[in-house]
Design a protein around this motif. Structure first.
Motif, PDB file in Angstrom:
ATOM      1  N   SER A 151       0.840  -1.185   0.000  1.00  0.00           N
ATOM      2  CA  SER A 151       0.000   0.000   0.000  1.00  0.00           C
ATOM      3  C   SER A 151       0.875   1.236   0.000  1.00  0.00           C
ATOM      4  CB  SER A 151      -0.918   0.035   1.226  1.00  0.00           C
ATOM      5  OG  SER A 151      -1.705   1.204   1.191  1.00  0.00           O
ATOM      6  N   ASN A 152       0.473   2.239  -0.767  1.00  0.00           N
ATOM      7  CA  ASN A 152       1.153   3.522  -0.752  1.00  0.00           C
ATOM      8  C   ASN A 152       0.332   4.563   0.012  1.00  0.00           C
ATOM      9  OD1 ASN A 152      -0.916   3.831  -2.549  1.00  0.00           O
ATOM     10  ND2 ASN A 152       0.333   4.583  -4.230  1.00  0.00           N
ATOM     11  N   LYS A 153      -0.694   4.107   0.716  1.00  0.00           N
ATOM     12  CA  LYS A 153      -1.565   4.964   1.534  1.00  0.00           C
ATOM     13  C   LYS A 153      -1.410   4.541   3.000  1.00  0.00           C
ATOM     14  CE  LYS A 153      -4.093   6.567  -2.034  1.00  0.00           C
ATOM     15  NZ  LYS A 153      -4.013   7.872  -2.516  1.00  0.00           N
ATOM     16  N   PRO A 154      -1.866   5.379   3.944  1.00  0.00           N
ATOM     17  CA  PRO A 154      -1.774   5.013   5.361  1.00  0.00           C
ATOM     18  C   PRO A 154      -2.467   3.683   5.658  1.00  0.00           C
ATOM     19  CG  PRO A 154      -2.324   7.322   5.153  1.00  0.00           C
ATOM     20  CD  PRO A 154      -2.386   6.739   3.766  1.00  0.00           C
ATOM     21  N   VAL A 155      -1.813   2.887   6.521  1.00  0.00           N
ATOM     22  CA  VAL A 155      -2.307   1.563   6.867  1.00  0.00           C
ATOM     23  C   VAL A 155      -2.251   1.350   8.372  1.00  0.00           C
ATOM     24  CG1 VAL A 155      -1.669   0.467   4.690  1.00  0.00           C
ATOM     25  CG2 VAL A 155      -0.041   0.527   6.561  1.00  0.00           C
ATOM     26  N   GLY A 160      -1.883 -10.029  16.322  1.00  0.00           N
ATOM     27  CA  GLY A 160      -2.240 -10.405  17.686  1.00  0.00           C
ATOM     28  C   GLY A 160      -2.772  -9.181  18.400  1.00  0.00           C
ATOM     29  N   LYS A 161      -2.148  -8.817  19.528  1.00  0.00           N
ATOM     30  CA  LYS A 161      -2.553  -7.615  20.269  1.00  0.00           C
ATOM     31  C   LYS A 161      -1.713  -6.398  19.907  1.00  0.00           C
ATOM     32  CE  LYS A 161      -4.236 -10.234  24.221  1.00  0.00           C
ATOM     33  NZ  LYS A 161      -4.104 -10.461  25.661  1.00  0.00           N
ATOM     34  N   ASP A 162      -0.700  -6.580  19.087  1.00  0.00           N
ATOM     35  CA  ASP A 162       0.175  -5.475  18.685  1.00  0.00           C
ATOM     36  C   ASP A 162      -0.477  -4.687  17.553  1.00  0.00           C
ATOM     37  OD1 ASP A 162       1.966  -6.585  20.482  1.00  0.00           O
ATOM     38  OD2 ASP A 162       3.063  -7.678  18.929  1.00  0.00           O
ATOM     39  N   VAL A 163      -0.300  -3.351  17.591  1.00  0.00           N
ATOM     40  CA  VAL A 163      -0.896  -2.472  16.582  1.00  0.00           C
ATOM     41  C   VAL A 163       0.182  -1.548  16.041  1.00  0.00           C
ATOM     42  CG1 VAL A 163      -2.645  -0.713  16.118  1.00  0.00           C
ATOM     43  CG2 VAL A 163      -3.120  -2.519  17.778  1.00  0.00           C
ATOM     44  N   PHE A 164       0.266  -1.455  14.700  1.00  0.00           N
ATOM     45  CA  PHE A 164       1.213  -0.562  14.036  1.00  0.00           C
ATOM     46  C   PHE A 164       0.456   0.276  13.020  1.00  0.00           C
ATOM     47  CE2 PHE A 164       3.556  -4.323  15.259  1.00  0.00           C
ATOM     48  CZ  PHE A 164       4.698  -3.796  15.850  1.00  0.00           C
ATOM     49  N   THR A 165       0.875   1.528  12.864  1.00  0.00           N
ATOM     50  CA  THR A 165       0.343   2.385  11.808  1.00  0.00           C
ATOM     51  C   THR A 165       1.521   2.956  11.029  1.00  0.00           C
ATOM     52  OG1 THR A 165       0.277   4.326  13.265  1.00  0.00           O
ATOM     53  CG2 THR A 165      -1.756   3.015  13.076  1.00  0.00           C
ATOM     54  N   ALA A 166       1.307   3.211   9.739  1.00  0.00           N
ATOM     55  CA  ALA A 166       2.365   3.746   8.883  1.00  0.00           C
ATOM     56  C   ALA A 166       1.743   4.442   7.689  1.00  0.00           C
ATOM     57  CB  ALA A 166       3.293   2.631   8.428  1.00  0.00           C
ATOM     58  N   ASP A 167       2.580   5.214   6.985  1.00  0.00           N
ATOM     59  CA  ASP A 167       2.117   5.917   5.785  1.00  0.00           C
ATOM     60  C   ASP A 167       2.124   5.020   4.558  1.00  0.00           C
ATOM     61  OD1 ASP A 167       1.735   8.255   7.207  1.00  0.00           O
ATOM     62  OD2 ASP A 167       3.734   9.024   6.764  1.00  0.00           O
TER      63      ASP A 167
END
Length: 193
Positions: A151-155, A160-167
């Motif tokens: 993806s080239n958009k925010p994701v 599991g219980k871990d959460v990550f966000t990125a551009d």
């Protein structure tokens, strides 16, 4: 008598001229009509399944409305839902407001509220071999054969219980490598013993 052959030749020439003038003209290599980006067929409330050589379900693509475009050979699908099984039989599901897929379903672009989920896998002893993984974003590009999601958009990635966000994101499930780009934030939750 002397002029009779000239007269016959004149009548034949006039008859030939009349015959050529009254014969319809054949069009030579008429230019093919240029098609725009217009669908050539539609499907409503459909489900398309593909199977491996052994007869096992490999993937299923469902949607509300699909439009096939002959110029690109792609299907545009409203309210797309996908179920895909890998060689070991592990299920991956995907859904979005709209999707684009190639003819064999090996490449899918999910647009608008896109979600891809790989369910957890438990080993024979009851321990989790792989935790549930979920990808969310406005655009996800999934490659079913190579098990990659880009993806080239925010994701947002939930593992599991871990959460990550990125551009932006590149994920390779076979290599078990994820590359998050841009502003990356993560929340790691420790496992309890």
């Amino acid at each position: 008598m002397l002029y009779l052959p000239v007269l016959v030749m004149g009548v034949l020439a006039l008859g030939t001229y009349w015959l050529v003038r009254s014969t319809p003209v054949v069009e030579h290599n008429a230019p093919e009509r240029v098609r725009g980006h217009e669908p050539d067929y539609f499907m409503h409330g459909f489900s398309v399944k593909s199977f491996d050589p052994a007869g096992k379900l490999r993937s299923e693509v469902m949607g509300d409305v699909a439009r096939h475009y002959p110029d690109t050979q792609w299907l545009e699908i409203d309210a797309i839902r996908i179920r895909s099984f890998d060689a070991e039989g592990r299920l991956t599901t995907a859904s979005a407001n709209r999707g684009l897929t190639n003819e064999d379903g090996s490449e899918v672009q999910l647009i608008g509220n896109a979600i891809v989920v790989r369910e957890a896998i438990t080993a024979s002893k009851g321990k989790p071999e792989q935790v549930r993984t979920e990808y969310r974003g406005e655009f996800l590009h999934a490659f079913m054969d190579t098990e990659q999601v880009k993806s080239n958009k925010p994701v947002e990635l939930r593992r599991g219980k871990d959460v990550f966000t990125a551009d932006a994101m590149d994920y390779d499930n076979v290599q078990q490598v994820i590359l998050l780009r841009g502003r990356v934030r993560g929340t790691l939750t420790p496992t309890t013993r």
